[in-house]
Design a protein around this motif. Sequence first.
Motif, short mmCIF file in Angstrom:
data_model
loop_
_atom_site.label_atom_id
_atom_site.label_comp_id
_atom_site.label_asym_id
_atom_site.label_seq_id
_atom_site.Cartn_x
_atom_site.Cartn_y
_atom_site.Cartn_z
N PRO A 33 0.80 -1.23 0.00
CA PRO A 33 0.00 0.00 0.00
C PRO A 33 0.83 1.28 0.00
O PRO A 33 0.45 2.27 -0.64
CB PRO A 33 -0.83 -0.13 1.28
CG PRO A 33 -0.96 -1.60 1.49
CD PRO A 33 0.35 -2.17 1.05
N TRP A 34 1.96 1.28 0.71
CA TRP A 34 2.77 2.51 0.76
C TRP A 34 3.39 2.86 -0.59
O TRP A 34 3.82 4.00 -0.80
CB TRP A 34 3.86 2.39 1.83
CG TRP A 34 4.78 1.21 1.69
CD1 TRP A 34 4.68 0.02 2.34
CD2 TRP A 34 5.94 1.11 0.85
NE1 TRP A 34 5.72 -0.83 1.95
CE2 TRP A 34 6.49 -0.18 1.05
CE3 TRP A 34 6.56 1.99 -0.05
CZ2 TRP A 34 7.64 -0.61 0.38
CZ3 TRP A 34 7.70 1.55 -0.72
CH2 TRP A 34 8.23 0.27 -0.50
N GLU A 35 3.40 1.89 -1.53
CA GLU A 35 4.02 2.16 -2.82
C GLU A 35 3.18 3.06 -3.72
O GLU A 35 3.68 3.54 -4.74
CB GLU A 35 4.32 0.84 -3.54
CG GLU A 35 5.44 0.05 -2.89
CD GLU A 35 5.88 -1.14 -3.70
OE1 GLU A 35 6.88 -1.01 -4.45
OE2 GLU A 35 5.22 -2.20 -3.61
N ILE A 36 1.94 3.30 -3.35
CA ILE A 36 1.10 4.22 -4.14
C ILE A 36 0.93 5.56 -3.42
O ILE A 36 0.05 6.34 -3.77
CB ILE A 36 -0.29 3.61 -4.44
CG1 ILE A 36 -1.07 3.38 -3.13
CG2 ILE A 36 -0.17 2.32 -5.23
CD1 ILE A 36 -2.55 3.15 -3.35
N ASP A 37 1.77 5.81 -2.42
CA ASP A 37 1.58 6.95 -1.52
C ASP A 37 2.78 7.89 -1.53
O ASP A 37 3.63 7.84 -0.64
CB ASP A 37 1.33 6.43 -0.10
CG ASP A 37 1.04 7.54 0.90
OD1 ASP A 37 0.79 8.68 0.47
OD2 ASP A 37 1.07 7.24 2.11
N GLY A 94 5.09 8.21 -7.15
CA GLY A 94 4.03 8.93 -7.83
C GLY A 94 3.54 8.27 -9.10
O GLY A 94 2.42 8.53 -9.55
N ALA A 95 4.35 7.39 -9.68
CA ALA A 95 3.97 6.72 -10.92
C ALA A 95 3.32 5.36 -10.69
O ALA A 95 2.78 4.76 -11.63
CB ALA A 95 5.21 6.54 -11.81
N MET A 96 3.36 4.88 -9.46
CA MET A 96 2.96 3.49 -9.19
C MET A 96 1.49 3.22 -9.49
O MET A 96 1.14 2.21 -10.11
CB MET A 96 3.27 3.15 -7.73
CG MET A 96 3.02 1.70 -7.36
SD MET A 96 4.14 0.56 -8.19
CE MET A 96 3.76 -0.95 -7.28
N ALA A 97 0.59 4.09 -9.07
CA ALA A 97 -0.84 3.84 -9.26
C ALA A 97 -1.18 3.73 -10.75
O ALA A 97 -1.95 2.85 -11.16
CB ALA A 97 -1.67 4.94 -8.60
#
Length: 290
Positions: free
Chosen positions: A229-233, A255-258
């Motif tokens: 979850p922290w990878e989209i934050d 910032g690009a993950m989502a």
Amino acid sequence: MRDVRPINGLSVDVEDWFQVGAFETVIDRAQWPSLPCRVERNCDEILALFAEAGVVGTFFTLGWIAERHPAMIRHIVEAGHEIASHGWDHERVFRMDATRFGADLSRARKAIEDAGGAAVTGYRAPSFSIDARTPWAFDVLAEQGYRYSSSVAPVVHDHYGWREAPRFAFQPIARSDFVEIPVTTALFRGRRLAAGGGGFFRVLPYAFSRWAIRQVNAQGRPAVFYFHPWEIDPGQPRVDNAPLRSRLRHYTNLGAMAGKLRRLVGEFRWGRMDELAAREAAAVQETLAA
């Protein structure tokens, strides 16, 4: 026409930004309760992304998180996803003995099942820490009634890895239906490359992950993909006193993950890990019986 592509395993390792292995030398567990939690807002965004794409997956959750965010766990279950265990507080398996590991499993499972109201049958070791040092962990998992694990990274890596392990699902215990489903690797010139998600997906170009999953699917095998979850934050707090290498791994391309995830879940077929485990266990049994 019926889609005959393999159904890949989609998974989320549910832990907060301060619980990652990269920061374990600078953030003590005693500090955790005082730090701002962002896991619930991030999981809400993930659930919305999955709903938009019409996919379901598995949320491997820390017991520590489930105990503090039961409404989030219920929301995950109500949306049709599987809840599974990621251990109690992200302690790596090779730092425990069998007795302590069993206690960790029991504590985490109770918290997750109490929160979600659904049975937990799957497990993923923190930092893929079931390896050549800890094959006994499979016996402990099977004794506690777990049906599958997805805890092995069959690669060489400075943080984890079991190079000699099979690339695809295998049964590590004789005369048992328990199955291990390693995270995905791809082959390039005879060398295994980590290609199952996480930092590799976030940092490398999207084309690499597409190539890797297509390679695995072309063999008729499902891929196993994971992220946190922290990878989209990108708005999470910064840990400025962490080692430079850890900061680079953790913060690059948040910032690009989502956007990359939306592309991925739309391009391939995805499903829950428990359903994938059932299919893979049956396939392994057929192979052994042949």
